[in-house]
Each structure stands twice: as C-alpha cells, then as structure tokens.
Design an enzyme around this catalytic site. Sequence first.
Site, PDB file in Angstrom:
ATOM      1  NE  ARG A  31      -1.256  -1.619   3.623  1.00 47.47           N
ATOM      2  CZ  ARG A  31      -1.577  -1.802   4.713  1.00 47.47           C
ATOM      3  NH1 ARG A  31      -2.758  -1.615   5.379  1.00 47.47           N
ATOM      4  NH2 ARG A  31      -0.628  -2.065   5.754  1.00 47.47           N
ATOM      5  NE  ARG A  40      -4.591   0.760  -4.138  1.00 47.79           N
ATOM      6  CZ  ARG A  40      -4.470   1.295  -2.889  1.00 47.79           C
ATOM      7  NH1 ARG A  40      -4.171   0.457  -1.798  1.00 47.79           N
ATOM      8  NH2 ARG A  40      -4.245   2.348  -3.283  1.00 47.79           N
ATOM      9  CE1 TYR A 153     -10.373  -9.425   9.530  1.00 47.94           C
ATOM     10  CE2 TYR A 153      -8.549 -10.915  10.293  1.00 47.94           C
ATOM     11  CZ  TYR A 153      -8.974  -9.435   9.850  1.00 47.94           C
ATOM     12  OH  TYR A 153      -8.284  -8.493  10.140  1.00 47.94           O
TER      13      TYR A 153
HETATM   14  O1  CP3 Z   1       3.682  -8.438   4.076  1.00 51.06           O
HETATM   15  C1  CP3 Z   1       3.356  -8.415   2.955  1.00 51.06           C
HETATM   16  O2  CP3 Z   1       3.910  -7.515   2.246  1.00 51.06           O
HETATM   17  C2  CP3 Z   1       2.560  -9.559   2.334  1.00 51.06           C
HETATM   18  C3  CP3 Z   1       1.221  -9.140   2.131  1.00 51.06           C
HETATM   19  C4  CP3 Z   1       0.414  -9.224   3.072  1.00 51.06           C
HETATM   20  C5  CP3 Z   1      -0.812  -8.862   3.018  1.00 51.06           C
HETATM   21  N1  CP3 Z   1      -1.835  -9.143   3.938  1.00 51.06           N
HETATM   22  C6  CP3 Z   1      -1.568  -7.937   1.692  1.00 51.06           C
HETATM   23  C7  CP3 Z   1      -2.579  -7.199   1.836  1.00 51.06           C
HETATM   24  C8  CP3 Z   1       0.285 -10.117   4.348  1.00 51.06           C
HETATM   25  C9  CP3 Z   1       1.546 -10.674   5.171  1.00 51.06           C
HETATM   26  C10 CP3 Z   1      -0.974 -10.199   4.795  1.00 51.06           C
HETATM   27  C11 CP3 Z   1      -1.506 -10.532   6.068  1.00 51.06           C
HETATM   28  C12 CP3 Z   1      -2.716 -10.067   6.741  1.00 51.06           C
HETATM   29  N2  CP3 Z   1      -3.860  -9.735   6.232  1.00 51.06           N
HETATM   30  C13 CP3 Z   1      -2.799  -9.875   7.983  1.00 51.06           C
HETATM   31  C14 CP3 Z   1      -1.691 -10.117   9.243  1.00 51.06           C
HETATM   32  C15 CP3 Z   1      -0.873  -9.199   9.250  1.00 51.06           C
HETATM   33  C16 CP3 Z   1      -1.291  -7.890  10.038  1.00 51.06           C
HETATM   34  O3  CP3 Z   1      -1.471  -6.723   9.522  1.00 51.06           O
HETATM   35  O4  CP3 Z   1      -2.116  -7.862  11.216  1.00 51.06           O
HETATM   36  C17 CP3 Z   1      -4.115  -9.414   8.465  1.00 51.06           C
HETATM   37  C18 CP3 Z   1      -4.848  -9.275   9.471  1.00 51.06           C
HETATM   38  C19 CP3 Z   1      -4.705  -9.582   7.119  1.00 51.06           C
HETATM   39  C20 CP3 Z   1      -6.425  -9.065   6.849  1.00 51.06           C
HETATM   40  C21 CP3 Z   1      -6.399  -7.937   5.822  1.00 51.06           C
HETATM   41  N3  CP3 Z   1      -6.045  -7.920   4.550  1.00 51.06           N
HETATM   42  C22 CP3 Z   1      -6.986  -6.676   6.373  1.00 51.06           C
HETATM   43  C23 CP3 Z   1      -7.384  -6.206   7.731  1.00 51.06           C
HETATM   44  C24 CP3 Z   1      -6.979  -5.918   5.327  1.00 51.06           C
HETATM   45  C25 CP3 Z   1      -7.506  -4.571   4.945  1.00 51.06           C
HETATM   46  C26 CP3 Z   1      -6.478  -3.583   5.723  1.00 51.06           C
HETATM   47  C27 CP3 Z   1      -5.278  -3.298   4.967  1.00 51.06           C
HETATM   48  O5  CP3 Z   1      -4.421  -4.011   5.436  1.00 51.06           O
HETATM   49  O6  CP3 Z   1      -5.182  -2.582   3.930  1.00 51.06           O
HETATM   50  C28 CP3 Z   1      -6.172  -6.763   4.071  1.00 51.06           C
HETATM   51  C29 CP3 Z   1      -5.857  -6.244   2.651  1.00 51.06           C
HETATM   52  C30 CP3 Z   1      -4.531  -6.334   2.287  1.00 51.06           C
HETATM   53  N4  CP3 Z   1      -3.786  -7.431   2.331  1.00 51.06           N
HETATM   54  C31 CP3 Z   1      -4.040  -5.281   1.565  1.00 51.06           C
HETATM   55  C32 CP3 Z   1      -2.480  -5.898   1.298  1.00 51.06           C
HETATM   56  C33 CP3 Z   1      -1.626  -5.069   0.461  1.00 51.06           C
HETATM   57  C34 CP3 Z   1      -4.463  -4.043   1.247  1.00 51.06           C
HETATM   58  C35 CP3 Z   1      -5.554  -3.806   0.117  1.00 51.06           C
HETATM   59  C36 CP3 Z   1      -4.974  -3.243  -1.171  1.00 51.06           C
HETATM   60  O7  CP3 Z   1      -4.795  -2.127  -1.164  1.00 51.06           O
HETATM   61  O8  CP3 Z   1      -4.261  -4.044  -1.840  1.00 51.06           O
END
Ligand code: CP3
Length: 343
Positions: A31, A40, A153
């Site tokens: 992000r 994206r 979740y």
């Molecule tokens: O670490 C990395 O660079 C690898 C990518 C990665 C993502 N999600 C990509 C993502 C990893 C390791 C995760 C893990 C993840 N996903 C967790 C555990 C880590 C943490 O932050 O506690 C959790 C709780 C999630 C669930 C999740 N996915 C949420 C709450 C959200 C929305 C909020 C946010 O983080 O933007 C996501 C979406 C998500 N996963 C995005 C990314 C890059 C954002 C969406 C986008 O803009 O592409």
Amino acid sequence: MTELKNDLLLKALRGESVERPPVWMMRQAGRYLPDYIKLREKYDFFTRVQTPELATEITLQPIDQVGVDAAIIFSDILVIPQAMGVEVLMEEGKGPSLPRTIKTQEDIDNLITTGVEESLGYMYAALNLTKKELNGRVPLIGFAGAPWTILCYMVEGKGSKTWDKAKQFAYTQPALAHQLLQKITDITILYLIEQVKAGADTVQVFDSWAGSLSPADFKIYAQPYLFQIATALKPYAPVILFPKGSWYALEDITGSDASGVGIDWCITPQMARQLTNNSITIQGNFDPAMLLAPIPEIKKAVTTMIDAFGPQRYIANLGHGITPNVPVDHARAFVDAVKSYSI
Ligand code: CP3
C-alpha cells in the site's frame, strides 16, 4: 538450488552470529509503494494475489526499492477461509468482509476441509516463481494467519476493534470454537508445509488479534494451536510466531518449537529479552507510526532499538504492519539505519 547470497535472516533464526541484524518490515509489499498502487488500479485484490506473475512482481518491489533482507510472499491470511468455501470480499479502503459468518455446527460441517491446501496452487506457483526471480538475493518468507485470528474473521465477518462476536462465540460455544480452531490448524499446517516445498525458507504465523484475548483465554484459544503449527513445521523450516499483544506469553513461547517470536512496541526490549532468557530469536518492535517522524529521528530510534535488543538473535522489524501513509524514503531510512549498524 541457488545458494543464498544474503542469509542473515536464517542465521539469526538459527541463533548463529551475524555481522549485523537482518531487517524486513511486516506488510512491506503493498500500500505505501507507488508501483503497487499503479497495479491496484488495474487488477482487483484477489487477482493480484492469485496471479503468480503479479504476486511475484509485488513481492519483489520492496527488495528492489527499499532494500530489505527478506521477501515475504504477497498474499493474504484470508485465502484460508476462502479455500474452505467462505466468500471473502476485499473492498478498497474498507478492508475485508465475509458475508456468511460461522455461527452453528452446521456452518462448521459445511466448510471444505479436504484438499484445501491443493486448491491454493496459485500460492505455490507464486512462491516458485518468486524464488526463481530472487535468484538467491534474499530468503523468502511464507506465511499464514493463526487459527485464532482466522476464527475472528470467520465469526465476526469483518475487522473489529473488540472482536466481541468472535469472543462471544468462543465463550458461549467453546466446543464449536475448538472444532473450528482445529480445522483451521490442520489445514494451515498442510498449507505451510506446501509453502516450504514451493520455496519458502521460513514461515511466519500472524496472530494479529491474539491481544484481544486475556492471558488466560490466550492459553485456551490461541497458544495450543500456534504451538501445534510450530511443532509440525519444525522439521521443514524455522517458524516465527507473531501473537500481537501477547507479551505475557513470551516465556511459554520460548519453550515451544518456534525459532522466532515477533513482538509489538508495547514491551521494552529489556523485558522481552528477560522473559525469553535470550534463548529464542526476537523480531520487532519499531512503532510503525515512528516511520512518520523526521528521518534523523527514525535513524536515532533504530540505533537505540538495536542497542537495547543486542544485535544477535535479533531481527529488526516493525511491531506491526507498515501503514499506507509512510513515505518510501522513510521506510528506506529505517532499513538503511539497520544496515549501517556496526557491531
Ligand atoms: O507483508 C506483506 O507484504 C505480504 C502481504 C500481506 C498482505 N496481507 C497483503 C494485503 C500480508 C502478510 C497480509 C497479512 C494479513 N492480512 C494480516 C496479518 C498481518 C497484520 O497486518 O496483522 C491480516 C490481519 C490481514 C487481513 C487484511 N487484509 C486486512 C485487515 C486488510 C485491509 C486493511 C489493509 O491492510 O489494508 C487486508 C487487505 C490487504 N492485504 C492489503 C494488502 C496489501 C490492502 C489491500 C490493497 O490495497 O491492496
């Protein structure tokens, strides 16, 4: 197999001595990176995750642009509920939502539990391709969500500050909660083993919402499942457990089969070292919001952090994921400060 040119992360996890600590950042792919934001605009979230060429490209961006010592495969923890037959929607700017939540025995019985790890083939293809493209530059980290965080979740249906519905489910229907946690655990173990076979050098288990539980409930609903995963994976690859908020569990985790433990910024390095008796590798714990401070302040705080942990058995990281508003040069300053630390 290509030999690793930079294996600082694996050395630190094995407890071997290093010339400086390795550094990477949780949520480093994504992000806050302009090139990610461009992708994206073209592809929706799960297309990015499920297309190995895109996942690889995104995984490599922070290696090339920020200079971290490890790559973490671009994916999401919610691919597990998705593969169990639960619909997961990812709305830009709003976070994940799961319209059909788990409430009853029937809901649990209807989950797909066999062959789940096989339906995640895109993940192994992405790891394979990333490993090839990395060409031994840095180690590759695989990951999964911890059973408690995935249950959160699946029951709550979306993010929450309190996770009260997930906790209500556990407190009113503990037998169902344990059934669900065990199903997630079994699948996660197979999934992580496949990730290692596909090229992951180490795996991290994200228990992002462990801190919603009291220490007593952490021992009931989170710890046993985290430890099952650590034990099952031990013959395959070093495991890093990250139970965010659960500093009180550090002593127990030190006695588990994990090689590393992640901590957030709410515990001092001294206290974390004391609780772990210096016998497990610690990862963390820079406050992600400190990356918004002026660059000279970031550099000072990094040196103070490494001095406090000591440079051995230590992986420099943030205490949770990097936030989207961090300027790339500030992320780079954090990484550069670790890299220029001299012992
Ligand atoms: O670490 C990395 O660079 C690898 C990518 C990665 C993502 N999600 C990509 C993502 C990893 C390791 C995760 C893990 C993840 N996903 C967790 C555990 C880590 C943490 O932050 O506690 C959790 C709780 C999630 C669930 C999740 N996915 C949420 C709450 C959200 C929305 C909020 C946010 O983080 O933007 C996501 C979406 C998500 N996963 C995005 C990314 C890059 C954002 C969406 C986008 O803009 O592409």
